[in-house]
Write a protein that holds these residues in place. Structure first.
Motif, PDB file in Angstrom:
ATOM      1  N   GLY A  10     -10.073  10.379   1.215  1.00 42.32           N
ATOM      2  CA  GLY A  10     -10.766  11.447   0.511  1.00 42.32           C
ATOM      3  C   GLY A  10     -10.374  12.709   1.224  1.00 42.32           C
ATOM      4  O   GLY A  10     -11.026  13.813   1.117  1.00 42.32           O
ATOM      5  N   LEU A  11      -9.022  12.987   1.236  1.00 46.98           N
ATOM      6  CA  LEU A  11      -8.281  14.055   1.847  1.00 46.98           C
ATOM      7  C   LEU A  11      -7.257  14.588   0.898  1.00 46.98           C
ATOM      8  O   LEU A  11      -6.767  13.900   0.119  1.00 46.98           O
ATOM      9  CB  LEU A  11      -7.900  13.864   3.399  1.00 46.98           C
ATOM     10  CG  LEU A  11      -8.722  13.490   4.434  1.00 46.98           C
ATOM     11  CD1 LEU A  11      -8.218  13.153   5.735  1.00 46.98           C
ATOM     12  CD2 LEU A  11      -9.889  14.528   4.805  1.00 46.98           C
ATOM     13  N   SER A  12      -6.727  15.653   1.244  1.00 47.29           N
ATOM     14  CA  SER A  12      -5.626  16.113   0.354  1.00 47.29           C
ATOM     15  C   SER A  12      -4.200  15.556   0.999  1.00 47.29           C
ATOM     16  O   SER A  12      -4.288  15.110   2.325  1.00 47.29           O
ATOM     17  CB  SER A  12      -5.471  17.776   0.520  1.00 47.29           C
ATOM     18  OG  SER A  12      -5.190  17.935   1.997  1.00 47.29           O
ATOM     19  N   ALA A  13      -3.332  15.399   0.224  1.00 46.57           N
ATOM     20  CA  ALA A  13      -2.002  14.835   0.772  1.00 46.57           C
ATOM     21  C   ALA A  13      -1.510  15.823   2.068  1.00 46.57           C
ATOM     22  O   ALA A  13      -0.870  15.254   2.851  1.00 46.57           O
ATOM     23  CB  ALA A  13      -0.903  14.934  -0.246  1.00 46.57           C
ATOM     24  N   GLY A  14      -1.663  17.116   1.821  1.00 45.68           N
ATOM     25  CA  GLY A  14      -1.151  18.157   2.994  1.00 45.68           C
ATOM     26  C   GLY A  14      -1.822  17.681   4.224  1.00 45.68           C
ATOM     27  O   GLY A  14      -1.299  17.726   5.419  1.00 45.68           O
ATOM     28  N   THR A  36       1.083  -1.066  -0.099  1.00 46.47           N
ATOM     29  CA  THR A  36       0.027  -0.039  -0.123  1.00 46.47           C
ATOM     30  C   THR A  36       0.804   1.121   0.077  1.00 46.47           C
ATOM     31  O   THR A  36       1.776   1.332   0.853  1.00 46.47           O
ATOM     32  CB  THR A  36      -0.860  -0.013   1.220  1.00 46.47           C
ATOM     33  OG1 THR A  36      -1.835  -1.318   1.251  1.00 46.47           O
ATOM     34  CG2 THR A  36      -1.749   1.144   1.370  1.00 46.47           C
ATOM     35  N   SER A  37       0.428   2.040  -0.716  1.00 46.80           N
ATOM     36  CA  SER A  37       1.235   3.476  -0.967  1.00 46.80           C
ATOM     37  C   SER A  37       0.450   4.560  -0.135  1.00 46.80           C
ATOM     38  O   SER A  37      -0.566   4.307   0.161  1.00 46.80           O
ATOM     39  CB  SER A  37       1.559   4.150  -2.328  1.00 46.80           C
ATOM     40  OG  SER A  37       0.015   4.333  -3.013  1.00 46.80           O
ATOM     41  N   MET A  38       1.264   5.546   0.167  1.00 45.62           N
ATOM     42  CA  MET A  38       0.623   6.753   0.780  1.00 45.62           C
ATOM     43  C   MET A  38      -0.425   7.348  -0.015  1.00 45.62           C
ATOM     44  O   MET A  38      -1.412   7.533   0.468  1.00 45.62           O
ATOM     45  CB  MET A  38       1.568   7.951   1.241  1.00 45.62           C
ATOM     46  CG  MET A  38       2.570   7.332   2.461  1.00 45.62           C
ATOM     47  SD  MET A  38       1.408   7.159   4.018  1.00 45.62           S
ATOM     48  CE  MET A  38       1.092   9.108   4.419  1.00 45.62           C
ATOM     49  N   TYR A  63      -0.758  14.897   9.949  1.00 47.75           N
ATOM     50  CA  TYR A  63      -1.124  13.946  10.862  1.00 47.75           C
ATOM     51  C   TYR A  63       0.067  12.860  10.847  1.00 47.75           C
ATOM     52  O   TYR A  63       0.401  12.399  12.100  1.00 47.75           O
ATOM     53  CB  TYR A  63      -2.575  13.252  11.063  1.00 47.75           C
ATOM     54  CG  TYR A  63      -3.603  14.376  11.116  1.00 47.75           C
ATOM     55  CD1 TYR A  63      -4.154  14.462  12.247  1.00 47.75           C
ATOM     56  CD2 TYR A  63      -4.065  14.846  10.075  1.00 47.75           C
ATOM     57  CE1 TYR A  63      -5.297  15.033  12.727  1.00 47.75           C
ATOM     58  CE2 TYR A  63      -5.216  15.790  10.315  1.00 47.75           C
ATOM     59  CZ  TYR A  63      -5.883  15.889  11.712  1.00 47.75           C
ATOM     60  OH  TYR A  63      -6.713  16.646  11.884  1.00 47.75           O
ATOM     61  N   PHE A  64       0.505  12.500   9.974  1.00 45.94           N
ATOM     62  CA  PHE A  64       1.672  11.347   9.900  1.00 45.94           C
ATOM     63  C   PHE A  64       2.654  11.849   8.798  1.00 45.94           C
ATOM     64  O   PHE A  64       2.245  11.965   7.606  1.00 45.94           O
ATOM     65  CB  PHE A  64       0.834  10.242   9.202  1.00 45.94           C
ATOM     66  CG  PHE A  64      -0.356   9.634  10.227  1.00 45.94           C
ATOM     67  CD1 PHE A  64      -0.170   9.194  11.572  1.00 45.94           C
ATOM     68  CD2 PHE A  64      -1.489   9.876   9.999  1.00 45.94           C
ATOM     69  CE1 PHE A  64      -1.087   8.594  12.232  1.00 45.94           C
ATOM     70  CE2 PHE A  64      -2.800   9.484  10.547  1.00 45.94           C
ATOM     71  CZ  PHE A  64      -2.539   9.087  11.898  1.00 45.94           C
ATOM     72  N   LYS A  65       3.847  11.853   9.236  1.00 48.09           N
ATOM     73  CA  LYS A  65       5.119  12.343   8.496  1.00 48.09           C
ATOM     74  C   LYS A  65       5.406  11.458   7.551  1.00 48.09           C
ATOM     75  O   LYS A  65       5.954  11.747   6.653  1.00 48.09           O
ATOM     76  CB  LYS A  65       5.879  12.921   9.308  1.00 48.09           C
ATOM     77  CG  LYS A  65       5.719  13.922  10.475  1.00 48.09           C
ATOM     78  CD  LYS A  65       5.048  15.347   9.881  1.00 48.09           C
ATOM     79  CE  LYS A  65       4.547  16.144  10.848  1.00 48.09           C
ATOM     80  NZ  LYS A  65       3.995  17.365  10.252  1.00 48.09           N
ATOM     81  N   SER A  66       5.297  10.353   7.749  1.00 42.11           N
ATOM     82  CA  SER A  66       5.688   8.963   6.753  1.00 42.11           C
ATOM     83  C   SER A  66       4.782   7.779   6.885  1.00 42.11           C
ATOM     84  O   SER A  66       4.184   7.814   7.573  1.00 42.11           O
ATOM     85  CB  SER A  66       7.219   8.645   7.278  1.00 42.11           C
ATOM     86  OG  SER A  66       7.052   8.031   8.549  1.00 42.11           O
ATOM     87  N   LYS A  67       5.021   6.883   5.914  1.00 35.70           N
ATOM     88  CA  LYS A  67       4.173   5.852   5.809  1.00 35.70           C
ATOM     89  C   LYS A  67       4.510   4.771   7.139  1.00 35.70           C
ATOM     90  O   LYS A  67       3.781   4.335   7.791  1.00 35.70           O
ATOM     91  CB  LYS A  67       4.298   5.042   4.789  1.00 35.70           C
ATOM     92  CG  LYS A  67       3.697   3.868   4.436  1.00 35.70           C
ATOM     93  CD  LYS A  67       3.970   2.892   3.240  1.00 35.70           C
ATOM     94  CE  LYS A  67       3.329   1.499   3.388  1.00 35.70           C
ATOM     95  NZ  LYS A  67       3.547   0.904   2.170  1.00 35.70           N
ATOM     96  N   GLU A  68       6.054   4.863   7.484  1.00 33.25           N
ATOM     97  CA  GLU A  68       6.246   4.135   8.759  1.00 33.25           C
ATOM     98  C   GLU A  68       5.469   4.684  10.048  1.00 33.25           C
ATOM     99  O   GLU A  68       5.019   3.869  11.011  1.00 33.25           O
ATOM    100  CB  GLU A  68       7.819   4.255   8.982  1.00 33.25           C
ATOM    101  CG  GLU A  68       8.175   3.583  10.190  1.00 33.25           C
ATOM    102  CD  GLU A  68       9.683   3.516  10.587  1.00 33.25           C
ATOM    103  OE1 GLU A  68      10.198   2.873  11.349  1.00 33.25           O
ATOM    104  OE2 GLU A  68      10.384   4.467   9.701  1.00 33.25           O
ATOM    105  N   GLU A  69       5.451   5.774  10.165  1.00 33.00           N
ATOM    106  CA  GLU A  69       4.577   6.651  11.415  1.00 33.00           C
ATOM    107  C   GLU A  69       3.370   6.237  11.301  1.00 33.00           C
ATOM    108  O   GLU A  69       2.630   5.963  12.384  1.00 33.00           O
ATOM    109  CB  GLU A  69       4.746   8.162  11.266  1.00 33.00           C
ATOM    110  CG  GLU A  69       4.325   8.926  12.491  1.00 33.00           C
ATOM    111  CD  GLU A  69       4.361  10.404  12.490  1.00 33.00           C
ATOM    112  OE1 GLU A  69       3.529  10.855  12.872  1.00 33.00           O
ATOM    113  OE2 GLU A  69       5.319  10.813  11.756  1.00 33.00           O
ATOM    114  N   LEU A  70       2.560   6.067  10.155  1.00 31.35           N
ATOM    115  CA  LEU A  70       1.100   5.666   9.960  1.00 31.35           C
ATOM    116  C   LEU A  70       1.105   4.424   9.949  1.00 31.35           C
ATOM    117  O   LEU A  70       0.050   3.903  10.932  1.00 31.35           O
ATOM    118  CB  LEU A  70       0.825   5.990   8.641  1.00 31.35           C
ATOM    119  CG  LEU A  70      -0.533   5.659   8.102  1.00 31.35           C
ATOM    120  CD1 LEU A  70      -1.622   6.366   9.093  1.00 31.35           C
ATOM    121  CD2 LEU A  70      -0.972   6.230   6.716  1.00 31.35           C
TER     122      LEU A  70
END
Length: 205
Positions: free
Chosen positions: A42-46, A32-34, A51-58
């Motif tokens: 359904g949100l913007s990338a910003g 899965t990609s960011m 809320y989450f600076k990276s995929k690892e943090e997410l």
């Protein structure tokens, strides 16, 4: 730009985590990609990266949230059982617990059992996830050990047995129920209870 409230912030964070798990469930955690999570939310990338600076943090946040949800939503359902003056027998307890797990894992519209397996798999290679998963599992086992001590006082299990040994066996039953539900899908709490009763019942000729 008006400030959002703490409640709105929590809702937005939960929206992102739910989107992440939907993507993880259908594609796998690392496939899965960011960008896919952002589209699902359904949100913007910003907004997501706020809320989450990276995929690892997410990933870490999603797994921690899932473990916390099990603790906060499943364990309270079991508190009446743990607090009964006359505690359930081991087989009855396992039935009640697996019923609670089944209700919990079907609440989001996709199979949370599969999601939990992903958490366990990630814990094998990700030390940070391993810490999260081990911490919660050891907490569950400690609670089960205390219940075993009450069973011993009531004569449900061998008084000389080590409560921790029995707690480990109980946790194996419960984790096995989650694994079979995700991998095979044809196990129900009632059938598990029947099997355990048959396994531990005295053999009669």
């Amino acid at each position: 730009m008006p400030k959002i409230t703490e409640k709105q912030r929590d809702t937005r964070r939960e929206q992102i985590l739910t989107a992440a798990w939907k993507c993880f469930h259908s594609r796998g955690i690392h496939a899965t990609s960011m960008e896919q999570i952002i589209r699902e939310a359904g949100l913007s990338a910003g907004a997501v990266y706020l809320y989450f600076k990276s995929k690892e943090e997410l990933i870490l946040s999603a797994i921690a949230a899932q473990m916390t949800a099990v603790r906060d939503e499943v364990l309270p359902l079991l508190e009446p059982l743990l607090g009964k003056a006359q505690p359930e027998t081991p087989a009855e307890f396992i039935h009640e617990v697996t019923e609670s797990i089944a209700r919990f894992t079907s609440r989001m519209g996709f199979d949370l059992n599969a999601v939990i397996l992903m958490c366990w798999s990630e814990a094998q290679t990700n030390p940070k996830v391993n810490v999260i998963v081990r911490s919660y599992q050891k907490g569950y086992r400690k609670s089960l050990s205390k219940l075993v001590e009450r069973w011993q006082k009531k004569g449900h299990v061998e008084a000389k047995a080590d409560p921790d040994d029995i707690a480990k066996a109980l946790l194996s039953f419960l984790l096995g129920f989650i694994a079979q539900s995700a991998l095979i899908g044809d196990i129900k709490p009632r059938s598990l209870t029947r099997g355990i009763n048959a396994l531990i019942a005295p053999h009669s000729k």
